[in-house]
Design a protein around this motif. Structure first.
Motif, PDB file in Angstrom:
ATOM      1  N   ASP A  75      -4.107  -8.750  -1.408  1.00 34.49           N
ATOM      2  CA  ASP A  75      -3.997  -7.423  -1.753  1.00 34.49           C
ATOM      3  C   ASP A  75      -4.655  -6.630  -1.022  1.00 34.49           C
ATOM      4  N   ALA A  76      -4.005  -5.616  -0.314  1.00 37.54           N
ATOM      5  CA  ALA A  76      -4.611  -4.938   0.828  1.00 37.54           C
ATOM      6  C   ALA A  76      -5.197  -3.643   0.355  1.00 37.54           C
ATOM      7  N   HIS A  77      -5.183  -3.482  -0.872  1.00 36.42           N
ATOM      8  CA  HIS A  77      -6.076  -2.154  -1.287  1.00 36.42           C
ATOM      9  C   HIS A  77      -6.329  -2.488  -2.945  1.00 36.42           C
TER      10      HIS A  77
ATOM     11  N   LEU B 181      -7.682 -15.388  -8.880  1.00 35.63           N
ATOM     12  CA  LEU B 181      -7.459 -16.725  -8.684  1.00 35.63           C
ATOM     13  C   LEU B 181      -6.148 -17.424  -9.450  1.00 35.63           C
ATOM     14  N   ARG B 182      -6.187 -16.792 -10.838  1.00 40.12           N
ATOM     15  CA  ARG B 182      -5.348 -17.067 -11.734  1.00 40.12           C
ATOM     16  C   ARG B 182      -4.062 -16.351 -11.226  1.00 40.12           C
ATOM     17  N   GLU B 183      -3.804 -15.462 -10.696  1.00 36.02           N
ATOM     18  CA  GLU B 183      -2.808 -14.763 -10.090  1.00 36.02           C
ATOM     19  C   GLU B 183      -2.112 -15.101  -8.693  1.00 36.02           C
ATOM     20  N   GLY B 184      -2.892 -16.091  -8.136  1.00 37.15           N
ATOM     21  CA  GLY B 184      -2.349 -16.446  -6.757  1.00 37.15           C
ATOM     22  C   GLY B 184      -2.943 -15.907  -5.650  1.00 37.15           C
ATOM     23  N   VAL B 185      -3.992 -14.780  -5.856  1.00 40.21           N
ATOM     24  CA  VAL B 185      -4.537 -14.046  -4.801  1.00 40.21           C
ATOM     25  C   VAL B 185      -5.370 -14.768  -4.162  1.00 40.21           C
ATOM     26  N   THR B 186      -5.487 -14.766  -2.671  1.00 38.58           N
ATOM     27  CA  THR B 186      -6.456 -15.594  -1.908  1.00 38.58           C
ATOM     28  C   THR B 186      -7.154 -14.899  -1.067  1.00 38.58           C
ATOM     29  N   SER B 187      -6.646 -13.455  -0.875  1.00 39.85           N
ATOM     30  CA  SER B 187      -7.548 -12.438   0.016  1.00 39.85           C
ATOM     31  C   SER B 187      -7.326 -11.064  -0.384  1.00 39.85           C
ATOM     32  N   VAL B 188      -8.205 -10.250  -0.388  1.00 43.24           N
ATOM     33  CA  VAL B 188      -8.167  -8.926  -0.861  1.00 43.24           C
ATOM     34  C   VAL B 188      -8.877  -8.105   0.288  1.00 43.24           C
TER      35      VAL B 188
ATOM     36  N   GLN C 200       1.225   1.579  -2.847  1.00 49.74           N
ATOM     37  CA  GLN C 200       1.432   0.944  -3.930  1.00 49.74           C
ATOM     38  C   GLN C 200       2.760   0.595  -4.899  1.00 49.74           C
ATOM     39  N   GLY C 201       3.477  -0.199  -4.588  1.00 43.75           N
ATOM     40  CA  GLY C 201       4.947  -0.431  -5.410  1.00 43.75           C
ATOM     41  C   GLY C 201       4.585  -0.623  -6.881  1.00 43.75           C
ATOM     42  N   ARG C 202       3.459  -1.175  -6.957  1.00 44.33           N
ATOM     43  CA  ARG C 202       3.187  -1.413  -8.942  1.00 44.33           C
ATOM     44  C   ARG C 202       3.074  -0.143  -9.390  1.00 44.33           C
ATOM     45  N   PHE C 203       2.631   0.859  -8.785  1.00 40.37           N
ATOM     46  CA  PHE C 203       2.549   2.537  -9.279  1.00 40.37           C
ATOM     47  C   PHE C 203       3.911   2.696  -9.952  1.00 40.37           C
ATOM     48  N   ILE C 204       4.916   2.396  -9.666  1.00 38.01           N
ATOM     49  CA  ILE C 204       6.330   2.700 -10.015  1.00 38.01           C
ATOM     50  C   ILE C 204       6.537   2.294 -11.173  1.00 38.01           C
TER      51      ILE C 204
ATOM     52  N   ARG D 207      -1.819  -7.894 -10.892  1.00 35.99           N
ATOM     53  CA  ARG D 207      -0.887  -9.207 -10.610  1.00 35.99           C
ATOM     54  C   ARG D 207       0.084  -8.963  -9.356  1.00 35.99           C
ATOM     55  N   PRO D 208      -0.058  -9.784  -8.295  1.00 37.11           N
ATOM     56  CA  PRO D 208       1.100  -9.309  -7.336  1.00 37.11           C
ATOM     57  C   PRO D 208       2.523  -9.697  -7.597  1.00 37.11           C
ATOM     58  N   LEU D 209       2.867 -10.559  -8.524  1.00 37.39           N
ATOM     59  CA  LEU D 209       4.136 -10.847  -8.877  1.00 37.39           C
ATOM     60  C   LEU D 209       4.628  -9.629  -9.501  1.00 37.39           C
ATOM     61  N   LEU D 210       3.893  -8.809 -10.272  1.00 44.24           N
ATOM     62  CA  LEU D 210       4.521  -7.569 -10.872  1.00 44.24           C
ATOM     63  C   LEU D 210       4.637  -6.559  -9.881  1.00 44.24           C
ATOM     64  N   GLY D 211       3.788  -6.586  -8.704  1.00 40.08           N
ATOM     65  CA  GLY D 211       4.018  -5.499  -7.832  1.00 40.08           C
ATOM     66  C   GLY D 211       5.341  -5.758  -6.773  1.00 40.08           C
ATOM     67  N   ILE D 212       5.497  -7.070  -6.685  1.00 40.47           N
ATOM     68  CA  ILE D 212       6.748  -7.467  -6.134  1.00 40.47           C
ATOM     69  C   ILE D 212       7.925  -6.970  -6.875  1.00 40.47           C
TER      70      ILE D 212
END
Length: 543
Positions: free
Chosen positions: A62-64, A213-220, A401-405, A449-454
């Motif tokens: 997650d870059a931001h 970690l529960r969401e698969g995030v390894t770096s932020v 942020q695509g998730r904003f949509i 949650r990254p998968l929601l953002g994707i």
């Protein structure tokens, strides 16, 4: 060589030279071999792990996001929608909280979105009624607005009637304080409640990392520390690391409020430079904790109608928002941070703000050219065709942020109207212009949650299922790569993360399905089976 571990499974690497693999050997936290060579090493490996039917991808990056703010919010009254769907529900939630709060304590809530509860902010008089004497402070999901009751107003005192540079105290037509504080005016209440202790912030980091970690995030990348939350926020990160709470690789942006004019030898060309007095700048640290860009705020929020616009909002035509400070001061800090050697990340959402920031970067690079600077525009909310062309020419990194949509898109559509929607939170246009696109959430503004953002980067549908400039949609693989390769590149860490290659960190996520092979509207629901950092399973779903 006796390796630490060998993982077997359906491995997707993002490496064009080896797109897939069935085995991966890990030693000292890094990948050392794949497939046949990994199988040879497996004979004498310290551990062997079968990932079964899961699909392995590089870990999400997650870059931001705002880790400490998110972690703090997890311990506060949740006013997001859902569960709150109306102002009356919000008032009832505050009243329940106040009824059980200790005498003299504050009632602090977070996450309300006026666009989803009738279009109005909570009112001071009603907060007085339901607060039962407690100071009440409710933070808008944007992070750019808050409301307080009379008990807090009394603590603020006469400062409410004084102008605030880069912010507003909102009064009604009769000159009465409404309880609403915009942008930097929030500092009037923050300076009463904050800063928080290092132990409190470190614990918040731990809570946030458990969720990551529960969401698969390894770096932020934590998008701005050293502000009102705690001037010693980096020390809190170090404390979290010492206490074993720092479980996700973290790059931190240093708030421009912490920067000052720097001086040095005449040969160093530091005239006008802005940085830290010690000369520390972007890049220092290690694979677990490092300093990234300097963070500057140029404007405010789109859903809060405070971002800096060329023309008025579609539903508030006389309001064009405003910059967070004088343009001359903002320019001095942005250009000065570049001169001091920083990568610069500037928050800009309105089209006037985006164009202004590009002007500043252009001036900085003309004064002191620097190859591969990777200066960023955080959010890059409304980007005109001219601004897009200039960004491509300068090599500026957009961080939308695509998730904003999917979560606050309806409110954004009402703010910009149909004509400007095509230029709002662009994605495909950035790729077509040759720019690298990261993936990010701005959590806790929205669900991270990254998968929601994707899913939102692919579908571009609002919470009411309205299309939002669907010509800007990405393919699933483009969106997934943004959340790994793109985010790593945006912070100069692509040599160690973002893909699964020999020599890179063994950070990966295991998914129950390949997001490229499910219906686009089901991507967000794909379960995360496991998350690994450095070849160590940091999370594994219970069965």
């Amino acid at each position: 060589m006796k390796v630490d571990a060998v993982f077997r499974g359906r491995i997707n690497t993002w490496d064009p030279q080896r797109p897939t693999a069935t085995a991966m050997a890990i030693h000292h936290g890094r990948i050392v071999a794949f497939d046949d060579e990994a199988e040879e090493l497996a004979r004498d490996a310290r551990a062997r792990e079968e990932l079964g039917d899961g699909f392995v991808f590089p870990g999400f990056h997650d870059a931001h996001c705002h880790t400490t703010g998110f972690g703090i919010s997890l311990s506060q009254l949740d006013l997001s929608t859902p569960p709150i769907t109306s102002l009356e529900e919000l008032y009832r939630a505050v009243e329940r909280e106040a009824a059980t709060a200790a005498a003299g304590s504050w009632v602090i809530g977070a996450g309300y979105d006026q666009n989803k509860i009738g279009g109005r902010h909570p009112e001071l008089a009603r907060l007085d009624e339901v607060g039962h004497g407690h100071p009440v402070w409710l933070r808008n999901t944007s992070g750019h607005l808050c409301v307080v009751n009379s008990a807090v107003a009394a603590l603020i005192g006469s400062s409410l009637s004084e102008p605030v540079a880069g912010g507003r105290v909102v009064f009604d037509d009769q000159g009465r304080f409404t309880g609403l504080l915009q942008e930097r005016a929030q500092g009037l209440v923050q300076k009463i409640v904050l800063p928080r202790s290092l132990d409190t912030v470190a614990a918040a980091i731990g809570r946030a990392h458990d969720e990551y970690l529960r969401e698969g995030v390894t770096s932020v990348c934590d998008a701005g520390i050293g502000g009102p939350q705690s001037p010693g926020e980096f020390a809190a990160y170090q404390l979290a690391r010492e206490q074993g709470l720092l479980r996700v690789r973290t790059t931190v942006m240093i708030s421009a409020d912490a920067l000052a004019a720097v001086h040095g030898h005449r040969d160093d060309d530091l005239d006008g430079a802005f940085g830290l007095p010690t000369g520390i700048r972007s890049g220092i640290g290690d694979d677990w904790l490092r300093i990234g860009p300097a963070k500057v705020f140029s404007d405010g929020s789109l859903i809060g109608r405070t971002c800096w616009m060329e023309e008025g909002f579609d539903d508030d035509s006389t309001n064009t928002g405003y910059p967070q400070g004088s343009p001359d001061d903002l320019r001095r800090v942005i250009v000065g941070a570049h001169l001091a050697g920083w990568q610069v990340a500037t928050h800009a959402i309105g089209d006037a703000a985006v164009s202004f920031v590009i002007d500043c970067y252009d001036e900085a690079l003309r004064r002191k050219p620097r190859p591969d600077h990777r200066h960023r525009i955080e959010h890059c909310g409304i980007t005109s065709p001219d601004a897009l062309e200039r960004m491509a020419r300068l090599g500026v990194v957009p961080v939308p942020q695509g998730r904003f949509i999917g979560e606050i898109g309806d409110g954004m559509l009402r703010a910009v109207g149909p004509a400007r929607a095509a230029h709002t939170y662009r994605l495909r246009s950035f790729l077509q212009a040759g720019l690298t696109l990261p993936g990010s959430s701005d959590r806790p503004v929205v669900s991270g949650r990254p998968l929601l953002g994707i899913q939102d980067m692919v579908c571009r549908l609002t919470e009411s299922n309205a299309p939002f400039a669907t010509s800007e949609a990405l393919t699933v693989e483009e969106a997934m790569r943004a959340y790994s390769e793109g985010s790593a590149w945006a912070e100069h860490s692509e040599q160690s993360r973002g893909a699964l290659r020999e020599g890179q960190l063994a950070d990966f996520v295991v998914l129950a399905a390949d997001p490229r092979r499910v219906s686009p509207d089901e991507i967000g629901a794909v379960p995360v089976l496991a998350t690994a950092l450095g070849g160590q399973l940091a999370f594994r779903a219970s069965h």
